[in-house]
Design a protein around this motif. Structure first.
Motif, PDB file in Angstrom:
ATOM      1  N   UNK A  40       0.841  -1.195   0.000  1.00  0.00           N
ATOM      2  CA  UNK A  40       0.000   0.000   0.000  1.00  0.00           C
ATOM      3  C   UNK A  40       0.879   1.250   0.000  1.00  0.00           C
ATOM      4  N   UNK A  41       0.398   2.326  -0.628  1.00  0.00           N
ATOM      5  CA  UNK A  41       1.105   3.599  -0.628  1.00  0.00           C
ATOM      6  C   UNK A  41       0.280   4.601   0.169  1.00  0.00           C
ATOM      7  N   UNK A  42       0.870   5.158   1.216  1.00  0.00           N
ATOM      8  CA  UNK A  42       0.194   6.137   2.077  1.00  0.00           C
ATOM      9  C   UNK A  42       0.779   7.521   1.800  1.00  0.00           C
ATOM     10  N   UNK A  43      -0.084   8.502   1.626  1.00  0.00           N
ATOM     11  CA  UNK A  43       0.355   9.844   1.248  1.00  0.00           C
ATOM     12  C   UNK A  43      -0.052  10.866   2.307  1.00  0.00           C
ATOM     13  N   UNK A  44       0.878  11.753   2.639  1.00  0.00           N
ATOM     14  CA  UNK A  44       0.585  12.876   3.541  1.00  0.00           C
ATOM     15  C   UNK A  44       1.136  14.150   2.920  1.00  0.00           C
ATOM     16  N   UNK A  45       0.294  15.190   2.891  1.00  0.00           N
ATOM     17  CA  UNK A  45       0.708  16.466   2.327  1.00  0.00           C
ATOM     18  C   UNK A  45       1.207  17.409   3.410  1.00  0.00           C
ATOM     19  N   UNK A  46       2.195  18.232   3.030  1.00  0.00           N
ATOM     20  CA  UNK A  46       2.793  19.201   3.943  1.00  0.00           C
ATOM     21  C   UNK A  46       2.799  20.590   3.315  1.00  0.00           C
ATOM     22  N   UNK A  47       2.769  21.590   4.157  1.00  0.00           N
ATOM     23  CA  UNK A  47       2.604  22.973   3.704  1.00  0.00           C
ATOM     24  C   UNK A  47       3.901  23.590   3.196  1.00  0.00           C
ATOM     25  N   UNK A  48       3.763  24.338   2.107  1.00  0.00           N
ATOM     26  CA  UNK A  48       4.869  25.115   1.549  1.00  0.00           C
ATOM     27  C   UNK A  48       4.256  26.347   0.888  1.00  0.00           C
TER      28      UNK A  48
END
Length: 224
Positions: A40-48
């Motif tokens: 499985x591929x788990x994705x988390x977004x971060x602020x820029x």
């Protein structure tokens, strides 16, 4: 079951290449997972924030902003946006720079952290990017962001409270500080399995290749 592969993505809602990169990355994940045994591929977004000094109510078009921000002639900026629009279309995205409302994105990033706390960050990222680049929605004002939050099924009043109180501003700043530590100075930027960095809107095949490399290295570690 194999341990999931974690992908951390630094991105800005106002970055046209981030939406394009998102689509290409998703294509790479789909290609990688054609093998039924792929993890499985788990994705988390971060602020820029690409332009944190941008006012919430910027007066002018996207061409006006970029001409001033990049010091380029308006005609050259127009050609550049036309080129980007074509690339976006090639991955199924509709960009409408003529109605885009350029704005400060710090509140939009706070909404993404709020959505993450509610378990719907990925849906929120997609919704905000579409609202910004395709629909010409204003993503700098808290009322407009609360409307989008409600469309995602979030409690509009609580979204307003959170944004007005800057509840997740510290989380946004923490993401930005981590980007500095990693030496990230442009987005999109993908950190794969905590050890591989990919910058820019790479081709889907490139993402699939790196994911496969991570998988192969894990297999070698297990067999060693």
């Amino acid at each position: 079951m194999s341990e999931p592969i974690k992908i951390d993505v630094w991105s800005d809602i106002a970055c046209p290449w981030c939406f394009i990169g998102k689509r290409k990355f998703e294509g790479g994940v789909t290609e990688f997972q054609q093998d039924a045994d792929a993890p499985e591929v788990i994705v988390e977004y971060h602020s820029f924030e690409l332009a944190p000094d941008t006012p919430v109510d910027f007066e002018g078009s996207e061409i006006d902003f970029l001409a001033k921000h990049k010091g380029m002639p308006a005609e050259r900026v127009g050609e550049m946006l036309e080129h980007v629009t074509g690339i976006a279309a090639s991955v199924g995205l509709e960009y409408n720079f003529d109605i885009l409302q350029h704005t400060n994105t710090v509140k939009a990033h706070q909404l993404l952290h709020y959505a993450k706390a509610q378990g719907i960050q990925l849906q929120a990222v997609e919704r905000l990017l579409s609202a910004y680049f395709t629909e010409g929605r204003h993503l700098g004002r808290v009322e407009d962001l609360a409307d989008l939050g409600a469309e995602l099924g979030l409690d509009r009043d609580d979204v307003l409270r959170s944004l007005n109180e800057d509840e997740y501003l510290a989380a946004v700043r923490a993401d930005q500080a981590q980007a500095q530590q990693f030496g990230i100075n442009g987005v999109p930027f993908f950190v794969i399995d905590g050890k591989y960095g990919l910058s820019g809107a790479q081709d889907a095949g490139t993402f699939a290749q790196v994911l496969q490399q991570v998988r192969s290295e894990r297999a070698e570690e297990i067999s060693a």
